[in-house]
Design a protein around this motif. Structure first.
Motif, mmCIF file in Angstrom:
data_model
loop_
_atom_site.group_PDB
_atom_site.id
_atom_site.type_symbol
_atom_site.label_atom_id
_atom_site.label_comp_id
_atom_site.label_asym_id
_atom_site.label_seq_id
_atom_site.Cartn_x
_atom_site.Cartn_y
_atom_site.Cartn_z
ATOM 1 N N UNK A 37 12.587 -4.932 18.499
ATOM 2 C CA UNK A 37 13.046 -5.047 16.830
ATOM 3 C C UNK A 37 14.683 -4.524 16.990
ATOM 4 N N UNK A 38 15.283 -5.510 16.601
ATOM 5 C CA UNK A 38 15.631 -5.628 16.354
ATOM 6 C C UNK A 38 16.927 -5.128 14.719
ATOM 7 N N UNK A 39 17.692 -4.056 14.082
ATOM 8 C CA UNK A 39 17.793 -3.954 13.165
ATOM 9 C C UNK A 39 19.378 -3.988 13.214
ATOM 10 N N UNK A 40 19.812 -4.220 11.354
ATOM 11 C CA UNK A 40 21.391 -3.775 11.519
ATOM 12 C C UNK A 40 22.029 -4.906 12.160
ATOM 13 N N UNK A 41 21.656 -6.155 12.312
ATOM 14 C CA UNK A 41 22.275 -7.186 13.763
ATOM 15 C C UNK A 41 23.341 -7.036 13.258
ATOM 16 N N UNK A 42 24.549 -7.304 13.817
ATOM 17 C CA UNK A 42 26.342 -7.911 14.365
ATOM 18 C C UNK A 42 26.424 -8.711 14.957
ATOM 19 N N UNK A 43 27.709 -9.434 13.628
ATOM 20 C CA UNK A 43 28.321 -11.021 14.976
ATOM 21 C C UNK A 43 27.981 -10.482 16.528
ATOM 22 N N UNK A 44 28.280 -9.121 16.717
ATOM 23 C CA UNK A 44 28.335 -9.176 18.318
ATOM 24 C C UNK A 44 27.739 -9.346 19.065
ATOM 25 N N UNK A 74 19.252 -17.530 13.431
ATOM 26 C CA UNK A 74 20.395 -17.480 13.145
ATOM 27 C C UNK A 74 19.295 -16.154 11.924
ATOM 28 N N UNK A 75 20.701 -15.527 11.840
ATOM 29 C CA UNK A 75 20.164 -14.341 10.857
ATOM 30 C C UNK A 75 21.164 -14.074 10.375
ATOM 31 N N UNK A 76 21.647 -13.780 9.134
ATOM 32 C CA UNK A 76 23.271 -12.842 8.546
ATOM 33 C C UNK A 76 23.329 -11.528 9.436
ATOM 34 N N UNK A 77 24.845 -11.068 9.218
ATOM 35 C CA UNK A 77 24.994 -9.871 9.553
ATOM 36 C C UNK A 77 24.281 -8.909 8.149
ATOM 37 N N UNK A 78 23.582 -7.596 9.154
ATOM 38 C CA UNK A 78 22.756 -6.615 8.574
ATOM 39 C C UNK A 78 21.853 -7.412 8.312
ATOM 40 N N UNK A 79 20.967 -8.447 8.952
ATOM 41 C CA UNK A 79 19.528 -8.790 9.142
ATOM 42 C C UNK A 79 18.759 -8.364 10.048
ATOM 43 N N UNK A 80 17.745 -8.632 10.682
ATOM 44 C CA UNK A 80 16.711 -8.194 11.677
ATOM 45 C C UNK A 80 16.109 -9.897 12.258
ATOM 46 N N UNK A 81 15.927 -9.322 13.844
ATOM 47 C CA UNK A 81 14.848 -10.275 14.547
ATOM 48 C C UNK A 81 14.129 -8.946 14.956
ATOM 49 N N UNK A 106 15.699 -17.730 28.736
ATOM 50 C CA UNK A 106 16.359 -16.355 27.085
ATOM 51 C C UNK A 106 15.490 -17.445 25.364
ATOM 52 N N UNK A 107 16.197 -15.957 24.712
ATOM 53 C CA UNK A 107 15.624 -17.273 23.212
ATOM 54 C C UNK A 107 17.400 -17.109 22.676
ATOM 55 N N UNK A 108 17.328 -17.404 21.945
ATOM 56 C CA UNK A 108 19.268 -17.414 21.571
ATOM 57 C C UNK A 108 19.504 -17.286 19.902
ATOM 58 N N UNK A 109 19.698 -15.631 20.068
ATOM 59 C CA UNK A 109 20.223 -14.786 18.547
ATOM 60 C C UNK A 109 21.661 -15.265 18.527
ATOM 61 N N UNK A 110 21.788 -15.619 17.014
ATOM 62 C CA UNK A 110 23.119 -16.031 16.160
ATOM 63 C C UNK A 110 23.006 -15.168 15.498
ATOM 64 N N UNK A 111 24.046 -14.501 14.899
ATOM 65 C CA UNK A 111 24.400 -13.495 13.599
ATOM 66 C C UNK A 111 25.785 -14.048 12.993
ATOM 67 N N UNK A 112 25.217 -14.855 11.735
ATOM 68 C CA UNK A 112 27.135 -14.667 10.891
ATOM 69 C C UNK A 112 27.347 -13.335 10.185
ATOM 70 N N UNK A 113 28.251 -14.435 9.997
ATOM 71 C CA UNK A 113 29.083 -12.852 9.207
ATOM 72 C C UNK A 113 28.963 -13.320 8.089
#
Length: 113
Positions: free
Chosen positions: A79-86, A9-16, A106-113
């Motif tokens: 590498x995922x940067x600037x993550x968005x809820x979509x 789980x990461x906030x919008x704008x974050x990275x994973x 799979x691995x779940x990626x959840x981006x919160x707004x």
């Protein structure tokens, strides 16, 4: 034979950073890739590397995501940067070529707004 990891789980704008581990030898298989599947949607290609040189990205992730390959293991990282809820989805690593097509859990990626 493949196992993806690094989601969370990461906030919008974050990275994973996602990684993919293989339990067997897949070194000669030419295409490594990441796919994702959001709830209620079809699985889609996120990024791929062919023969270690040709790299392709979905338009929606260009400039934000970077795929790389562990040459010793022939497995992809993402590498995922600037993550968005979509970008919220289950992400799958994939290795394919000829009549071989391996998918990781799979691995779940959840981006919160």
């Amino acid at each position: 034979q493949l196992q993806a990891s690094g989601g969370g789980l990461v906030q919008a704008g974050g990275s994973l950073r996602l990684s993919c581990a293989a339990s067997g030898s897949i070194r000669a298989i030419p295409v490594v890739a990441w796919y994702r599947q959001a709830p209620g949607k079809q699985r889609e290609l996120v990024a791929s590397i062919m023969n270690g040189k040709i790299i392709d990205y979905a338009d929606s992730v260009k400039g934000r995501f970077t795929i790389s390959r562990d040459d010793s293991k022939n497995t992809p990282d993402l590498q995922m940067n600037s993550l968005r809820p979509e970008d919220t989805a289950v992400y799958y690593c994939n290795v394919q070529g000829g009549n071989l097509n391996y998918w990781g859990q799979g691995t779940l990626v959840t981006v919160s707004s």
